[in-house]
Design a protein around this motif. Structure first.
Motif, PDB file in Angstrom:
ATOM      1  N   GLY A 194       4.311   4.860  10.991  1.00 40.82           N
ATOM      2  CA  GLY A 194       4.339   3.442  11.302  1.00 40.82           C
ATOM      3  C   GLY A 194       4.060   3.196  12.762  1.00 40.82           C
ATOM      4  O   GLY A 194       3.411   4.012  13.440  1.00 40.82           O
TER       5      GLY A 194
ATOM      6  N   THR B 182      -2.118  -9.147   7.378  1.00 36.53           N
ATOM      7  CA  THR B 182      -0.688  -9.105   7.071  1.00 36.53           C
ATOM      8  C   THR B 182       0.103 -10.215   7.755  1.00 36.53           C
ATOM      9  O   THR B 182       1.180 -10.592   7.275  1.00 36.53           O
ATOM     10  CB  THR B 182      -0.090  -7.750   7.466  1.00 36.53           C
ATOM     11  N   GLU B 183      -0.400 -10.734   8.880  1.00 42.07           N
ATOM     12  CA  GLU B 183       0.277 -11.824   9.579  1.00 42.07           C
ATOM     13  C   GLU B 183      -0.766 -12.701  10.257  1.00 42.07           C
ATOM     14  O   GLU B 183      -1.798 -12.205  10.735  1.00 42.07           O
ATOM     15  CB  GLU B 183       1.233 -11.295  10.647  1.00 42.07           C
TER      16      GLU B 183
ATOM     17  N   SER C 286      -2.188  -9.955  12.579  1.00 42.86           N
ATOM     18  CA  SER C 286      -2.093  -8.517  12.339  1.00 42.86           C
ATOM     19  C   SER C 286      -2.809  -8.176  11.049  1.00 42.86           C
ATOM     20  O   SER C 286      -2.921  -9.010  10.149  1.00 42.86           O
ATOM     21  CB  SER C 286      -0.634  -8.064  12.248  1.00 42.86           C
TER      22      SER C 286
ATOM     23  N   GLY D 226       6.764  -2.717   6.930  1.00 47.38           N
ATOM     24  CA  GLY D 226       6.107  -2.382   8.185  1.00 47.38           C
ATOM     25  C   GLY D 226       5.863  -0.897   8.362  1.00 47.38           C
ATOM     26  O   GLY D 226       5.117  -0.500   9.266  1.00 47.38           O
ATOM     27  N   GLU D 227       6.478  -0.071   7.508  1.00 46.78           N
ATOM     28  CA  GLU D 227       6.255   1.373   7.548  1.00 46.78           C
ATOM     29  C   GLU D 227       5.303   1.781   6.431  1.00 46.78           C
ATOM     30  O   GLU D 227       5.005   1.017   5.520  1.00 46.78           O
ATOM     31  CB  GLU D 227       7.580   2.120   7.410  1.00 46.78           C
TER      32      GLU D 227
END
Length: 298
Positions: A184, A237-238, A283, A107-108
């Protein structure tokens, strides 16, 4: 030494360069696959989405305990802005010239600029997957073509002793001189896409050559199309995200439902609309590049 590898280091194999000129869907399992490295540098597997004259985008993977360093045949120093977005696992990234080491969690992201030597390590028991945005791209001579012209980095450091006896008081000083910038959600510049709170966009990186953003789209979201000012690649990503893209030159539409790992290449001038049909949000990461002049050299 990489287990099972006994050959001497050679020249780096050229990375595939999938190139498109209209909006194009690239599924993760349809990416161009590539392996680079040698006994000295370690081995890295790449899934290349796009590599045009403006932007280079791929996903690379490090096995549990895996790593990459540099070797005479694989110098990890480039003439580009590079953002590594950690999708899974943990990436420990080091600048072996100056001793800077940063831990980048899923996530970063980490940004580094041209002429930054870098090594990567996966300390975990599972894979580390990283999405890479790179501009100006290798087709402009910024990657291995440039690296071979650099003197070999002989002395390697994995600790920065400049802050000894001054930590944590020296945090601001370190940040001011950092070459590895971890960014992030907490550092992003957030805004609404088309003034709609159901579509949040957070800019994490914005340089002369490269912009990277995080997109969060609420369940049931619908929006009007908006024009993209730069060539871009959107990677989900999601969740499930519909993309509805109209090409500026041909006025033809490219429409697809994207799942995690799927991408859309979007030329400059594309009219883009995103939608979520299900009950769960989606996302994405969006990387955008700006072309350099024809006579530009690294």
């Amino acid at each position: 030494m990489v287990r099972g590898m006994t050959s001497a280091p050679g020249s780096r194999r050229a990375t595939p360069r999938p190139t498109y000129d209209v909006p194009t869907v690239v599924r993760r399992d349809e990416t161009a696959h590539h392996v680079w490295g040698d006994a000295g540098s370690g081995l890295v597997t790449d899934r290349v989405y796009v590599s045009t004259g403006t932007l280079h985008v791929l996903e690379y993977e490090l096995a549990p305990g895996g790593e990459f360093r540099h070797s005479p045949g694989n110098k990890t120093v480039f003439a580009a802005d590079v953002a590594y977005c950690v999708l899974e696992g943990t990436l420990v990234i080091a600048d072996p010239e100056h001793g800077e080491v940063r831990v980048v969690e899923a996530g970063e992201q980490v940004l580094f600029r041209r002429d930054t030597w870098h090594h990567g390590f996966n300390p975990g028991s599972g894979p580390t997957r990283v999405l890479e945005f790179f501009a100006p791209p290798p087709s402009r001579g910024t990657a291995s073509t440039y690296a071979v012209t650099r003197p070999m980095l002989e002395a390697v450091r994995y600790r920065d002793d400049r802050w000894a006896r001054r930590w944590p008081e020296a945090q601001e000083e370190r940040a001011a001189g950092a070459r590895l910038h971890v960014v992030g959600v907490s550092t992003a510049l957030w805004g609404f896409a088309a003034d709609c709170p159901a579509h949040l966009v957070g800019t994490t990186v914005d340089t002369q050559h490269l912009t990277v953003g995080i997109g969060r789209v609420a369940a049931g979201h619908v929006e009007d199309a908006r024009k993209l000012e730069d060539e871009s690649v959107l990677v989900v990503t999601e969740g499930e995200l519909w993309v509805d893209a109209k090409d500026e030159a041909t006025a033809e539409y490219t429409v697809a439902c994207l799942r995690p790992g799927d991408a859309a290449f979007l030329p400059r001038g594309t009219q883009l609309r995103v939608l979520v049909r299900g009950a769960e949000p989606a996302s994405y990461l969006l990387g955008s590049g700006r072309p350099v002049p024809d006579d530009w050299t690294p």
